[in-house]
Each structure stands twice: as C-alpha cells, then as structure tokens.
Write an enzyme that holds these catalytic residues in place. Structure first.
Site, PDB file in Angstrom:
ATOM      1  N   GLU A  90       0.580   7.424 -10.624  1.00  0.00           N
ATOM      2  CA  GLU A  90       1.492   6.369 -10.205  1.00  0.00           C
ATOM      3  C   GLU A  90       1.964   5.646 -11.475  1.00  0.00           C
ATOM      4  O   GLU A  90       1.135   5.206 -12.281  1.00  0.00           O
ATOM      5  CB  GLU A  90       0.753   5.394  -9.265  1.00  0.00           C
ATOM      6  CG  GLU A  90       1.627   4.355  -8.618  1.00  0.00           C
ATOM      7  CD  GLU A  90       2.334   4.830  -7.338  1.00  0.00           C
ATOM      8  OE1 GLU A  90       2.304   6.033  -7.000  1.00  0.00           O
ATOM      9  OE2 GLU A  90       2.947   3.978  -6.671  1.00  0.00           O
ATOM     10  N   GLU A 113     -10.220   4.195  -4.253  1.00  0.00           N
ATOM     11  CA  GLU A 113      -9.436   3.944  -5.473  1.00  0.00           C
ATOM     12  C   GLU A 113      -8.463   2.815  -5.202  1.00  0.00           C
ATOM     13  O   GLU A 113      -7.989   2.666  -4.073  1.00  0.00           O
ATOM     14  CB  GLU A 113      -8.619   5.195  -5.841  1.00  0.00           C
ATOM     15  CG  GLU A 113      -9.443   6.328  -6.379  1.00  0.00           C
ATOM     16  CD  GLU A 113      -8.584   7.569  -6.676  1.00  0.00           C
ATOM     17  OE1 GLU A 113      -7.369   7.545  -6.392  1.00  0.00           O
ATOM     18  OE2 GLU A 113      -9.145   8.542  -7.186  1.00  0.00           O
ATOM     19  N   GLU A 116      -1.887  -2.826  -3.803  1.00  0.00           N
ATOM     20  CA  GLU A 116      -1.560  -2.959  -2.382  1.00  0.00           C
ATOM     21  C   GLU A 116      -2.780  -2.857  -1.483  1.00  0.00           C
ATOM     22  O   GLU A 116      -2.707  -3.140  -0.302  1.00  0.00           O
ATOM     23  CB  GLU A 116      -0.656  -1.784  -1.991  1.00  0.00           C
ATOM     24  CG  GLU A 116       0.796  -1.960  -2.212  1.00  0.00           C
ATOM     25  CD  GLU A 116       1.529  -0.771  -1.603  1.00  0.00           C
ATOM     26  OE1 GLU A 116       1.256   0.380  -2.005  1.00  0.00           O
ATOM     27  OE2 GLU A 116       2.368  -0.999  -0.723  1.00  0.00           O
ATOM     28  N   LYS A 167      -4.992   1.167  -4.862  1.00  0.00           N
ATOM     29  CA  LYS A 167      -3.690   1.755  -4.506  1.00  0.00           C
ATOM     30  C   LYS A 167      -2.606   0.980  -5.254  1.00  0.00           C
ATOM     31  O   LYS A 167      -2.309  -0.162  -4.926  1.00  0.00           O
ATOM     32  CB  LYS A 167      -3.469   1.658  -2.986  1.00  0.00           C
ATOM     33  CG  LYS A 167      -2.193   2.310  -2.534  1.00  0.00           C
ATOM     34  CD  LYS A 167      -2.059   2.259  -1.020  1.00  0.00           C
ATOM     35  CE  LYS A 167      -0.847   3.027  -0.560  1.00  0.00           C
ATOM     36  NZ  LYS A 167       0.370   2.701  -1.270  1.00  0.00           N
TER      37      LYS A 167
HETATM   38  P1  ATP Z   1       4.128   7.392   3.341  1.00  0.00           P
HETATM   39  O1  ATP Z   1       5.004   8.565   3.488  1.00  0.00           O
HETATM   40  O2  ATP Z   1       2.682   7.613   3.632  1.00  0.00           O
HETATM   41  O3  ATP Z   1       4.655   6.146   3.973  1.00  0.00           O
HETATM   42  P2  ATP Z   1       4.699   6.145   0.957  1.00  0.00           P
HETATM   43  O4  ATP Z   1       5.471   6.830  -0.089  1.00  0.00           O
HETATM   44  O5  ATP Z   1       5.367   5.099   1.762  1.00  0.00           O
HETATM   45  O6  ATP Z   1       4.027   7.171   1.827  1.00  0.00           O
HETATM   46  P3  ATP Z   1       2.333   4.659   0.690  1.00  0.00           P
HETATM   47  O7  ATP Z   1       2.168   4.536   2.116  1.00  0.00           O
HETATM   48  O8  ATP Z   1       2.543   3.405  -0.033  1.00  0.00           O
HETATM   49  O9  ATP Z   1       3.463   5.575   0.230  1.00  0.00           O
HETATM   50  O10 ATP Z   1       1.038   5.441   0.096  1.00  0.00           O
HETATM   51  C1  ATP Z   1       0.968   6.577  -0.658  1.00  0.00           C
HETATM   52  C2  ATP Z   1       1.458   6.372  -2.074  1.00  0.00           C
HETATM   53  O11 ATP Z   1       0.608   5.509  -2.802  1.00  0.00           O
HETATM   54  C3  ATP Z   1       1.444   7.646  -2.910  1.00  0.00           C
HETATM   55  O12 ATP Z   1       2.580   8.405  -2.672  1.00  0.00           O
HETATM   56  C4  ATP Z   1       1.356   7.116  -4.333  1.00  0.00           C
HETATM   57  O13 ATP Z   1       2.672   6.962  -4.834  1.00  0.00           O
HETATM   58  C5  ATP Z   1       0.756   5.749  -4.200  1.00  0.00           C
HETATM   59  N1  ATP Z   1      -0.576   5.587  -4.829  1.00  0.00           N
HETATM   60  C6  ATP Z   1      -0.952   4.503  -5.534  1.00  0.00           C
HETATM   61  N2  ATP Z   1      -2.209   4.596  -5.945  1.00  0.00           N
HETATM   62  C7  ATP Z   1      -2.684   5.786  -5.508  1.00  0.00           C
HETATM   63  C8  ATP Z   1      -3.933   6.456  -5.625  1.00  0.00           C
HETATM   64  N3  ATP Z   1      -4.959   5.909  -6.244  1.00  0.00           N
HETATM   65  N4  ATP Z   1      -4.044   7.668  -5.044  1.00  0.00           N
HETATM   66  C9  ATP Z   1      -2.998   8.234  -4.378  1.00  0.00           C
HETATM   67  N5  ATP Z   1      -1.801   7.631  -4.246  1.00  0.00           N
HETATM   68  C10 ATP Z   1      -1.631   6.426  -4.795  1.00  0.00           C
END
Ligand code: ATP
Length: 648
Positions: free
Chosen positions: A355, A300, A454, A302
């Site tokens: 999101e 998917e 991203e 991101k």
């Molecule tokens: P981490 O604690 O892993 O560092 P983070 O909050 O910094 O998490 P990321 O590393 O950027 O987040 O990746 C996970 C986040 O990506 C999810 O919490 C969600 O907000 C976002 N996201 C965006 N698109 C998707 C998707 N298709 N499926 C799941 N999450 C998604």
C-alpha cells in the site's frame, strides 16, 4: 436485423474459410448482443461468433476479443481510444456532406453519435466503393489511432477515421464510431466474453478439423459430460486470465495448443499485473475470532492509501500497478528510484503487494488518503513531487522465478522479511501482531486508528492461507473502526442518474441515483438516492463531469422503479464510495432483489458521499451479492442483540 436464433454469422456476412473476418460479422453480433438482455443468450450469441472465427479465421480471434471489449491492448499498456465527439462529428460531416449543425441536432435528439453516424451514411458521396472492412484491419487502424500522441497528430487521426468511415456498411458505422469514442457500452461484461470463449472452445476445440456446416448445429448443452467439460474449460480460462490478464499471450496458446496448456504457458510473470486478493468485511472482533477459530492468524494495520503491486522483472524493469491493473509506474518515479534501498542483492525478480501511503517526513507519520489523492496521476517529475509516500509492504507473491501464491502466508511473510528491508520514511513492513486473544486484537485495532489507519486486516497464517488471486476471500478479513456497529464497510456504487438542483443548487445536480452491480444478471440495480456529503465544489465538479456522460434514455441493463426516474440518465462511468447508517429492505430500490427477498431490493439509509473511486471500474462496484451479505450480517447482529436483551 436477424434474430438470435436465425442469425448465421457466416452466411450473413458472406465470410469464407481462410478469409479475414468481415467487420460486419462482428458488428451484427454486437447489435444482437445490444438487443438482448438475458446473459446466457448473450454468451451463446458471442460464442457462436467465436466458434466461426476459430474455424474459419483463427488469426482474427484476438482482434475480435479486443473489439468486443472496446480495448486495444491490456489495460496496463494504457493504449486507449476516447476521441472527443466534436472531432468525430467533424469526420462524419466531411464524409457525408452533412453540416456539423445538422449532426449536432441529431445527436441532441438521439443521444448516440453511433446511431447518428449510421443514419448519416445514406448521404455519403463516394466515387467508388472501398473494399469491405475486416476485423483485423479495423483493429490495426484503431490501435494506430490510439497510439498517436500530441495535438499535431489530430489531422492524421482524422484521415484514418475518415478512410474507415467511408468503407462502412450496414451497422458498421455505429460500432466504429462508438469504439473510437471509447463508448461501446452494449452491456457486455468481460466475464461474459471469457464465458463465451469457454463455450466456443468446448463446442469447437481450436486447431481441430471441423466442417463449417457443423458450426450452427446445436450440441446437447444439457449432457452431463458436456457441462463438465464446459465448466472445466471456463475455470481454466478465467483462472489463467486472473494470473495473466493479457489476451496477446492467452489467445495464441489457446488456438495453437489448446485450453489444457494455458496453465503451463500463461503463468504469473513479473511485468504483467495480476488481479489482487480482496478481503471480506466484518463488524467486530468476535466475528473474526469465530471465523478463525482453530486457525493461526495475524492482524495487520490497514493503511489508507493506494494499492501498489510492485514488479521487478529479470531484465531489471520495475513497474507499479494499481488495484485495477493500471500502470502507475510513471506516477511513482520516487518509489522506483528507491527500490534498490529495500531489496537485497539476492532478489533478481519479484512481485510485492503493498500500500502506497502519503507520509509526513517531518513528523514521521501517515497522512490521510485525501493528501495522496492530490499527487499527480501520470508522468510525475521526481523533483516536483510534493506529497511524499511511504510504501507499506504486506505480501510477496513471486520471487526469483517462482510464484509464491500457493505457499502459506507465514512462508511468504518470512521470505518478504528475509529479502527486503525497512528504510525510514520509504519502506516499511505492515505493522502486525500474531495473537488469538480478543483483548489484544481490540487494543491493536485501537492502536491502528491512533496511527492514522482505517483498522485491521486479519489474515490466516498457515492453513487456508494461500494468496487467492482475484478473490474476495474469507482468509482475509477487514475490520474497519468506523463500521464496527454499523454496516461493516463502505459501499462502492455506480452513479446512473442525476436530479437537477433547486434553490441554492440550481444550475448543478442536487442529487444522484446510485446503483450496485449485479454480476449474475450483469445489470445495475438502484440502491439509493443521494444528496448529502457534497460540498458546493463537489457538486460543480460532478455536474461538469456527468454533462459529458448523459444518455437520452435509460439502459436495458439499469433496474429501477419508475418513481425514481432521474432528470438525466448517465453512462455507468464512475464509482463513488458511500457511507451509510444501515441497509434496509426497500419497496422501490432493486439492489440484490431476489437474493434476500423475492420482490424487495435493499437500499442504503442516510447515504453520504465520501470520495470518487478512480481505481474501480463500474463492474467492480459493490456487487448485489455483497449488498445482500452486508444486509444479512447486520440482521444477525440485530437479532443477537435483541435475544441478549430478552435473556437479560
Ligand atoms: P473492496 O473491493 O473490498 O471494497 P477496497 O479497494 O474498497 O476493496 P478496502 O475495503 O479498503 O478496499 O480493503 C482492501 C484494501 O486495503 C486493499 O486493496 C489494500 O489496498 C488496502 N490495504 C491496506 N493495508 C493492507 C494490508 N495490511 N493488507 C492488505 N491490504 C491492505
């Protein structure tokens, strides 16, 4: 100042069966915890206190837990304390007859208003001694104070604060004032509170006859049967808390019906945010294919916005929660209004994982996260909203009375698409591709980046494909375009100290000391010094912010080398997202020390500031174990490339 082994919460606080818990029994416990750094010892001290409460005054378990956590209610209810220190100083001055100036000087010197308050009490003039404080009374008053709003309420708040303060004995003033300021900070993490609850419930099962003299009899903690029961109890309590992070619901069940009833009585419920599933970082398509070999998976896009857990309860209430279970409902009145456009009539209750992303309505495209971050954070008026958002739905966790988290993703996705529809510029399903070929994943990754995303989230579909609440799961892999050859992810680090700027940066901080969080030992371990990535404006902003969080000396739970001593130490209150070139073993930094190398820690090379992570608290910063994993996977890649070179 009783030592941990001799401390007896009952005798020390003259607390009797059936009576309300004296506040001093709790503050003595907090004091002991503050003076202890070993995590197991902290859990033992707190569980002794909880056991006494369970047997003597079970109704006070709930307020005790909240006071230990410096909370008044579940995070999503947004009732918080954080009274400005100037008001608290005024209250202390009025109660003790000391001048505001004297108190200010002391605070400058000692750096902790709680300790100054405790010391100022000897000056206190009272006509008569008020009744001793109890835990339930303090909690109720603090909650009343937290719920008062508007500037006119300040006088009423001050009255309440003063009536509590004059009744303080021993160390009570210290913890009362710190609680009021919203800065208890004794190094007690929520995981330890849950662990202590589990230990207490294993040793002293609630709702059973237990002679008080048994309380301090140390059971054989090393017996296998006991250990097994303790582990099971801890698992039930922690799992329940992830699905239903609400002590108001959990503790009454625990006390009246016992631990085993928790999974049945405190289940996933619309209106109560649950802790989200998180993903593992990876550094290349090959790594993803190796991990998911033989499994069906989907990729998917991101999206780079803000996580939004959207709840619809049976009575029609719609709420939106952040990654951190904060209530964001009033931030998104537009999304709430449009919810009817996406859901079918068959949906009576649900929880969606999504999101929220800034959206350009004219060009019909995604805007960067920076645009979303300019949106008002609370009480937005729909007519004033300038930044439009489109919500990308990627999971369905609950539908019409049934939790779906145990269903495989393929089924959850099917239900999501059956029951919700896309609406241009408002609601979309995450763009996806179910494939197994390397080339297609690679192309899809490139497309996602062109689409202002991203990178990809790659998720299992059928096997090993349940929704793992609160877990960083290997069934979700993130593939961030920027990090394919480097670290695989950004690091979220806590700012623990500041170095005063020189030359052009005089008057602000010129650099900061950052740390990761070690969940095992509950300590912050230094990971790098940082001075790049900041605009002048950023530095001004950070300096203003951290001025309010300077502490006079380091904390017992900060781990660093003395050569890194900053000019000012800070409370661990803010998380920053950091980009770096790579991770290396370091003779001075302490991140993940003992995991990769017995003596050396890990540090970030060429760190750059990206943004403040408002949606993470300090205990949610990148953990020591994650740092070690990132380091190890980077070493593997290096080794692979050298071995390829050799064979070439
Ligand atoms: P981490 O604690 O892993 O560092 P983070 O909050 O910094 O998490 P990321 O590393 O950027 O987040 O990746 C996970 C986040 O990506 C999810 O919490 C969600 O907000 C976002 N996201 C965006 N698109 C998707 C998707 N298709 N499926 C799941 N999450 C998604």
């Amino acid at each position: 100042n009783p030592s941990a082994s001799k401390y007896d919460p009952i005798k020390d606080a003259c607390w009797k069966q059936g009576e309300k818990v004296p506040y001093v029994a709790l503050t003595r416990t907090l004091e002991l915890i503050e003076n202890t750094s070993a995590r197991l010892k902290i859990v033992e001290i707190l569980s002794n206190y909880f056991r006494s409460v369970i047997v003597l005054s079970p109704n006070d378990l709930l307020p005790s837990v909240y006071l230990c956590l410096n909370q008044l209610a579940p995070a999503y209810e947004g009732i918080e304390l954080g009274i400005a220190e100037t008001y608290l100083m005024k209250a202390i001055a009025q109660c003790t007859g000391r001048t505001l100036a004297q108190i200010k000087v002391d605070v400058q010197e000692v750096g902790d208003l709680g300790i100054v308050a405790e010391g100022s009490r000897s000056n206190q003039r009272t006509m008569f001694q008020p009744a001793p404080l109890t835990v339930s009374n303090v909690y109720t008053r603090l909650k009343e104070i937290g719920q008062m709003t508007g500037s006119a309420s300040m006088t009423k708040k001050l009255d309440k604060i003063q009536s509590l303060f004059v009744a303080c004995r021993f160390t009570e003033a210290r913890y009362l004032i710190r609680s009021l300021a919203g800065k208890l900070r004794i190094g007690l993490a929520e995981q330890s509170v849950l662990q202590a609850m589990a230990l207490a419930c294993t040793m002293t099962p609630p709702n059973q006859e237990f002679p008080p003299e048994m309380l301090n009899v140390s059971k054989s903690l090393s017996s296998d049967a006991f250990k097994q029961k303790y582990d099971e109890t801890a698992l039930i309590i922690k799992t329940t808390y992830c699905e239903c992070p609400n002590y108001d619901k959990i503790i009454p069940v625990l006390l009246k019906e016992g631990v085993d009833e928790l999974p049945k009585k405190c289940k996933i419920t619309p209106g109560i945010p649950m802790k989200p599933m998180l993903a593992h970082p990876t550094k290349g398509v090959q790594e993803v294919l190796t991990r998911f070999d033989g499994l069906k998976f989907t990729c998917e896009w991101k999206y780079d916005g803000e996580r939004a857990q959207i709840h619809l309860s049976k009575d029609g209430d719609i709420s939106i929660y952040s990654r951190n279970q904060e209530n964001n409902t009033t931030k998104y009145p537009d999304v709430i209004n449009r919810f009817k456009n996406t859901r079918s009539d068959k949906v009576e209750s649900c929880i969606l994982d999504c999101e929220a992303v800034a959206w350009d309505n004219e060009k019909k495209q995604i805007l960067p996260f920076q645009v979303l971050s300019t949106r008002k954070r609370k009480d937005a008026n729909e007519a004033d909203i300038k930044v439009q958002v489109c919500v990308f739905m990627f999971d369905l966790l609950y539908l019409n009375g049934e939790p779906l988290v145990q269903q495989p993703f393929i089924k959850r996705r099917e239900l999501l698409r059956e029951n919700f529809k896309q609406v241009e510029g408002e609601w979309k399903f995450a763009t996806n591709l179910d494939t197994t070929t390397m080339e297609q994943v690679q192309d899809f990754l490139d497309e996602s980046v062109k689409g202002n995303c991203e990178g990809l989230m790659v998720k299992t579909l059928e096997q090993e494909a349940t929704y793992e609440i609160a877990k960083r799961s290997r069934n979700w892999l993130k593939l961030k375009k920027d990090y394919l050859d480097g670290v695989g992810d950004t690091i979220d680090a806590v700012v623990i100290g500041g170095y005063l700027g020189k030359g052009k940066r005089t008057g602000t901080y010129g650099g900061f000391l950052l740390a990761c969080y070690d969940q095992e030992n509950e300590e912050y371990q230094s990971i790098c010094k940082i001075g790049t990535g900041f605009s002048e404006e950023d530095l001004q902003k950070h300096t203003e912010f951290f001025k309010e969080h300077i502490i006079p000396q380091t904390k017992s739970y900060y781990r660093y080398d003395s050569s890194l001593q900053p000019d000012h130490w800070f409370e661990p209150v803010q998380v920053w997202e950091i980009k770096c070139a790579d991770l290396s073993l370091s003779p001075v930094h302490k991140a993940a020390v003992g995991i990769v190398d017995p003596e050396k820690g890990i540090s970030l090379r060429f760190p750059r500031f990206i943004r403040i992570r408002d949606d993470k608290n300090s205990e949610e910063a990148t953990s020591a174990q994650q740092v070690a994993n990132l380091y190890n996977s980077q070493e593997q890649i290096k080794n692979q490339s050298t071995s390829t070179k050799v064979t070439e």
